[in-house]
Design a protein around this motif. Structure first.
Motif, PDB file in Angstrom:
ATOM      1  N   ARG A  26       0.311  11.155  -3.026  1.00 25.52           N
ATOM      2  CA  ARG A  26       1.151   9.948  -3.214  1.00 25.52           C
ATOM      3  C   ARG A  26       2.285   9.822  -2.117  1.00 25.52           C
ATOM      4  N   MET A  27       1.963   8.968  -1.365  1.00 23.68           N
ATOM      5  CA  MET A  27       3.350   8.912  -0.460  1.00 23.68           C
ATOM      6  C   MET A  27       3.935   7.607  -0.977  1.00 23.68           C
ATOM      7  N   ARG A  28       5.574   7.957  -0.972  1.00 26.30           N
ATOM      8  CA  ARG A  28       6.581   6.851  -1.513  1.00 26.30           C
ATOM      9  C   ARG A  28       7.681   6.764  -0.140  1.00 26.30           C
ATOM     10  N   VAL A  29       8.005   5.484   0.097  1.00 20.59           N
ATOM     11  CA  VAL A  29       8.752   5.148   1.130  1.00 20.59           C
ATOM     12  C   VAL A  29      10.149   5.254   0.381  1.00 20.59           C
ATOM     13  N   VAL A  30      11.025   6.375   0.550  1.00 22.30           N
ATOM     14  CA  VAL A  30      12.475   6.497   0.033  1.00 22.30           C
ATOM     15  C   VAL A  30      13.452   6.273   0.682  1.00 22.30           C
ATOM     16  N   CYS A  53       4.585   2.576  -2.733  1.00 22.37           N
ATOM     17  CA  CYS A  53       3.855   3.972  -2.889  1.00 22.37           C
ATOM     18  C   CYS A  53       2.340   3.428  -2.235  1.00 22.37           C
ATOM     19  N   PHE A  54       1.795   4.561  -1.794  1.00 19.85           N
ATOM     20  CA  PHE A  54       0.330   4.544  -1.417  1.00 19.85           C
ATOM     21  C   PHE A  54      -0.351   5.731  -1.754  1.00 19.85           C
ATOM     22  N   GLU A  55      -1.295   5.637  -2.079  1.00 19.62           N
ATOM     23  CA  GLU A  55      -2.289   6.672  -2.577  1.00 19.62           C
ATOM     24  C   GLU A  55      -3.217   7.399  -1.258  1.00 19.62           C
ATOM     25  N   LEU A  56      -2.854   8.579  -0.980  1.00 22.82           N
ATOM     26  CA  LEU A  56      -3.688   9.138   0.271  1.00 22.82           C
ATOM     27  C   LEU A  56      -4.829   9.991  -0.252  1.00 22.82           C
ATOM     28  N   ARG A  57      -5.975   9.671   0.566  1.00 25.81           N
ATOM     29  CA  ARG A  57      -6.943  10.537   0.043  1.00 25.81           C
ATOM     30  C   ARG A  57      -7.499  11.366   1.215  1.00 25.81           C
ATOM     31  N   ARG A  58      -8.239  12.520   1.021  1.00 26.16           N
ATOM     32  CA  ARG A  58      -8.709  13.578   1.896  1.00 26.16           C
ATOM     33  C   ARG A  58      -9.635  12.965   2.531  1.00 26.16           C
ATOM     34  N   GLU A  59     -10.601  12.344   1.975  1.00 30.08           N
ATOM     35  CA  GLU A  59     -12.011  11.606   2.637  1.00 30.08           C
ATOM     36  C   GLU A  59     -11.572  10.757   3.698  1.00 30.08           C
ATOM     37  N   ARG A  60     -10.470   9.881   3.848  1.00 33.97           N
ATOM     38  CA  ARG A  60     -10.118   8.998   4.588  1.00 33.97           C
ATOM     39  C   ARG A  60      -8.950   9.458   5.497  1.00 33.97           C
ATOM     40  N   ARG A  61      -9.563   9.605   6.905  1.00 35.84           N
ATOM     41  CA  ARG A  61      -8.359  10.052   8.000  1.00 35.84           C
ATOM     42  C   ARG A  61      -7.621   8.757   7.877  1.00 35.84           C
ATOM     43  N   THR A  62      -6.162   9.235   7.858  1.00 36.84           N
ATOM     44  CA  THR A  62      -5.094   8.007   7.797  1.00 36.84           C
ATOM     45  C   THR A  62      -3.942   8.418   8.984  1.00 36.84           C
ATOM     46  N   ASP A  67       7.937   1.913  11.845  1.00 34.04           N
ATOM     47  CA  ASP A  67       8.363   0.786  12.504  1.00 34.04           C
ATOM     48  C   ASP A  67       9.795   0.921  12.942  1.00 34.04           C
ATOM     49  N   HIS A  68      10.594   1.576  12.038  1.00 28.77           N
ATOM     50  CA  HIS A  68      12.037   2.041  12.226  1.00 28.77           C
ATOM     51  C   HIS A  68      12.191   3.455  11.638  1.00 28.77           C
ATOM     52  N   GLU A  69      13.204   4.027  11.819  1.00 27.72           N
ATOM     53  CA  GLU A  69      13.369   5.389  11.013  1.00 27.72           C
ATOM     54  C   GLU A  69      13.049   5.206   9.689  1.00 27.72           C
ATOM     55  N   VAL A  70      12.527   5.959   8.926  1.00 26.58           N
ATOM     56  CA  VAL A  70      12.031   5.889   7.732  1.00 26.58           C
ATOM     57  C   VAL A  70      11.997   7.431   7.115  1.00 26.58           C
ATOM     58  N   TRP A  71      12.155   7.536   5.807  1.00 30.72           N
ATOM     59  CA  TRP A  71      11.899   8.887   5.055  1.00 30.72           C
ATOM     60  C   TRP A  71      10.853   8.436   4.202  1.00 30.72           C
ATOM     61  N   LEU A  72       9.706   9.420   4.018  1.00 27.49           N
ATOM     62  CA  LEU A  72       8.780   9.448   3.246  1.00 27.49           C
ATOM     63  C   LEU A  72       8.694  10.581   2.414  1.00 27.49           C
ATOM     64  N   ARG A  73       8.165  10.440   0.936  1.00 25.17           N
ATOM     65  CA  ARG A  73       8.145  11.403  -0.016  1.00 25.17           C
ATOM     66  C   ARG A  73       6.527  11.592  -0.382  1.00 25.17           C
ATOM     67  N   PHE A  74       6.160  12.915  -0.126  1.00 28.08           N
ATOM     68  CA  PHE A  74       4.759  13.111  -0.283  1.00 28.08           C
ATOM     69  C   PHE A  74       4.851  13.810  -1.725  1.00 28.08           C
ATOM     70  N   ALA A  78      -1.065  12.737  -8.628  1.00 31.84           N
ATOM     71  CA  ALA A  78      -1.211  13.108 -10.241  1.00 31.84           C
ATOM     72  C   ALA A  78      -2.788  12.808 -10.692  1.00 31.84           C
ATOM     73  N   ALA A  79      -3.330  11.892 -10.538  1.00 31.57           N
ATOM     74  CA  ALA A  79      -4.927  11.805 -10.665  1.00 31.57           C
ATOM     75  C   ALA A  79      -5.697  12.775 -10.807  1.00 31.57           C
ATOM     76  N   TRP A  80      -5.558  13.780  -9.739  1.00 31.14           N
ATOM     77  CA  TRP A  80      -6.201  14.635  -9.383  1.00 31.14           C
ATOM     78  C   TRP A  80      -5.852  15.979 -10.501  1.00 31.14           C
ATOM     79  N   HIS A  81      -4.667  16.078 -10.599  1.00 29.23           N
ATOM     80  CA  HIS A  81      -4.237  17.138 -11.659  1.00 29.23           C
ATOM     81  C   HIS A  81      -4.761  16.679 -13.219  1.00 29.23           C
ATOM     82  N   GLN A  82      -4.809  15.516 -13.318  1.00 30.41           N
ATOM     83  CA  GLN A  82      -5.404  15.020 -14.872  1.00 30.41           C
ATOM     84  C   GLN A  82      -6.863  15.422 -14.735  1.00 30.41           C
ATOM     85  N   ARG A  83      -7.568  15.113 -13.777  1.00 26.07           N
ATOM     86  CA  ARG A  83      -9.025  15.329 -13.847  1.00 26.07           C
ATOM     87  C   ARG A  83      -9.351  16.970 -13.884  1.00 26.07           C
ATOM     88  N   PHE A  84      -8.499  17.702 -13.077  1.00 28.34           N
ATOM     89  CA  PHE A  84      -8.609  19.189 -13.228  1.00 28.34           C
ATOM     90  C   PHE A  84      -8.373  19.715 -14.391  1.00 28.34           C
TER      91      PHE A  84
END
Length: 107
Positions: A26-30, A53-62, A67-74, A78-84
């Motif tokens: 999960r990527m969040r603009v902080v 926030c935005f959910e990043l998936r492995r199967e999709r090249r992203t 646009d301007h300086e930005v801080w991103l938190r990766f 959580a959904a993957w951990h729940q399934r596991f």
């Protein structure tokens, strides 16, 4: 390509592009401005602002571009951990059902 293990916070300068093809996260603009996200197979482009926030998936090249300086938190997805966790609990239940009681012999 840079590889890292979430959770991590990164700063992108205006115009910088980050290619994502790692584990789900999960990527969040902080902090800072806006990011543009485009994914292989997705006809829509996405724009995120501070706090979104935005959910990043492995199967999709992203591609993620600032646009301007930005801080991103990766963070880990959580959904993957729940399934596991569910998969692990089911496996443990199966193992414990097959267990038999040990017999004790007096003496």
């Amino acid at each position: 390509m840079v590889r890292f293990t979430p959770p991590v916070t990164l700063r992108l300068h205006a115009g910088e592009v980050l290619a994502w093809q790692q584990a789900p996260a999960r990527m969040r603009v902080v902090g800072g401005g806006r990011v543009w996200i485009t994914q292989h197979g997705d006809l829509e482009d996405h724009f995120l602002y501070h706090g979104e926030c935005f959910e990043l998936r492995r199967e999709r090249r992203t591609l993620i571009q600032a646009d301007h300086e930005v801080w991103l938190r990766f963070e880990r997805d959580a959904a993957w951990h729940q399934r596991f966790g569910q998969w692990l609990r089911r496996g443990l239940r199966r193992l414990t059902r097959r267990a038999t009681r040990a017999a004790t012999v007096p003496g």
